[in-house]
Design an enzyme around this catalytic site. Structure first.
Site, PDB file in Angstrom:
ATOM      1  N   CYS A  92      22.787  83.345  48.864  1.00  0.00           N
ATOM      2  CA  CYS A  92      23.041  82.459  50.010  1.00  0.00           C
ATOM      3  C   CYS A  92      22.832  83.338  51.228  1.00  0.00           C
ATOM      4  O   CYS A  92      23.682  84.179  51.530  1.00  0.00           O
ATOM      5  CB  CYS A  92      24.457  81.889  50.004  1.00  0.00           C
ATOM      6  SG  CYS A  92      24.741  80.892  51.485  1.00  0.00           S
ATOM      7  N   CYS A  95      25.663  82.632  54.016  1.00  0.00           N
ATOM      8  CA  CYS A  95      27.073  83.014  53.841  1.00  0.00           C
ATOM      9  C   CYS A  95      27.334  83.387  52.387  1.00  0.00           C
ATOM     10  O   CYS A  95      26.965  84.488  51.973  1.00  0.00           O
ATOM     11  CB  CYS A  95      28.002  81.906  54.323  1.00  0.00           C
ATOM     12  SG  CYS A  95      27.527  80.241  53.814  1.00  0.00           S
ATOM     13  N   SER A  96      27.946  82.528  51.616  1.00  0.00           N
ATOM     14  CA  SER A  96      28.376  82.929  50.273  1.00  0.00           C
ATOM     15  C   SER A  96      28.381  81.759  49.299  1.00  0.00           C
ATOM     16  O   SER A  96      29.130  81.773  48.337  1.00  0.00           O
ATOM     17  CB  SER A  96      29.781  83.523  50.357  1.00  0.00           C
ATOM     18  OG  SER A  96      30.655  82.566  50.931  1.00  0.00           O
ATOM     19  N   CYS A  97      27.568  80.736  49.544  1.00  0.00           N
ATOM     20  CA  CYS A  97      27.586  79.552  48.683  1.00  0.00           C
ATOM     21  C   CYS A  97      27.278  79.949  47.238  1.00  0.00           C
ATOM     22  O   CYS A  97      26.359  80.715  46.981  1.00  0.00           O
ATOM     23  CB  CYS A  97      26.582  78.520  49.187  1.00  0.00           C
ATOM     24  SG  CYS A  97      26.999  77.961  50.859  1.00  0.00           S
TER      25      CYS A  97
HETATM   26 FE    FE Z   1      26.790  80.006  51.849  1.00  0.00          FE
END
Ligand code: FE
Length: 192
Positions: A92, A95-97
Site C-alpha cells: 500500500c 499507507c498500510s492497507c
Molecule cells: Fe493503505
C-alpha cells in the site's frame, strides 16, 4: 512510546471514550483468532481444490467468506495467483492497507516508508532483502492496495506435496508468501 501510549489510554478511559474490556477483546481477536493462519487455509484449499481456486480467482471475497473469513478490511478481496512466469507482490504505497481477515494486522515493515516506496521502484531489490531471488525471466508485478481493494497472493504450490492434506499444505504457507515478499516453504524445510 510505552509511556505515551499508557498516558493516552489513561486519558481516554478516564473520559469514558474507550472501554478497556472492548480494547482487550480487539487485541485478543487479532492476536489469536485472526492472522495469517486464516490466509494459509485459503491458499491450501486453492491448491487442493481446482474448483475452489477457480472461484477464488473469479470472486475472492465470496470464496474467502465461505471459509468464515470476512469483515473489516476484507470487504473487497482480490486473489492474485503466482505462476511459473509471474510473481506478484502487494504494497500500500499510500499507507498500510492490508487484508485483515486473512492475514491479521500488518507487520511493521509493511507500513514503513522504505517498503512502500521501494516495493514499487525496486521490487527485485526488496525481494532480495527478504532472501528471495527470482530468475530474470520471471516477471514481477506489484499490486498497490486501494482504500477498498485488498489483495491476497496465492503462492505457487511447492513440489513434492502430491496427496497432502489441506492441513499439511497450510503449514507451508507463510505470511510473507501471501504478501509476495516470500515463497511458500519447501516440504523439507517445513518437516519437523
Ligand atoms: Fe493503505
Amino acid at each position: 512510546m510505552d509511556l505515551r501510549v499508557r498516558a493516552l489510554e489513561t486519558l481516554l478511559v478516564r473520559k469514558g471514550y474507550v472501554d478497556p474490556a472492548a480494547i482487550d477483546r480487539l487485541i485478543e481477536t487479532y492476536e489469536v483468532q485472526v492472522g495469517p493462519h486464516n490466509g494459509a487455509r485459503v491458499v491450501a484449499r486453492a491448491w487442493a481444490d481446482p474448483a475452489y481456486a477457480d472461484w477464488l480467482a473469479r470472486d475472492a471475497t465470496a470464496a474467502i467468506a465461505s471459509l468464515g473469513y470476512s469483515g473489516r478490511q476484507g470487504e473487497h478481496m482480490v486473489a492474485v495467483f503466482n505462476t511459473a512466469d509471474t510473481h506478484y507482490m502487494v504494497v500500500c504505497t499510500l499507507c498500510s492497507c492490508y487484508p485483515w481477515p486473512v492475514l491479521g494486522l500488518p507487520p511493521v515493515w509493511y507500513k514503513s516508508a522504505a517498503y512502500r516506496s521501494r516495493a514499487v521502484m525496486a521490487p527485485r531489490a526488496v525481494l532480495a532483502d527478504f532472501g528471495v531471488t527470482l530468475p530474470a525471466d520471471i516477471q514481477v508485478r506489484v499490486w498497490d492496495s486501494t482504500a477498498e481493494v485488498r489483495y491476497l497472493v496465492i503462492p505457487q504450490r511447492p513440489g513434492g506435496t502430491d496427496g497432502w492434506s489441506e492441513d499439511r499444505l497450510a503449514s507451508l504457507v507463510t505470511r510473507d508468501s501471501m504478501i509476495g515478499t516470500g515463497l511458500a516453504q519447501a516440504p523439507a524445510v517445513a518437516a519437523p
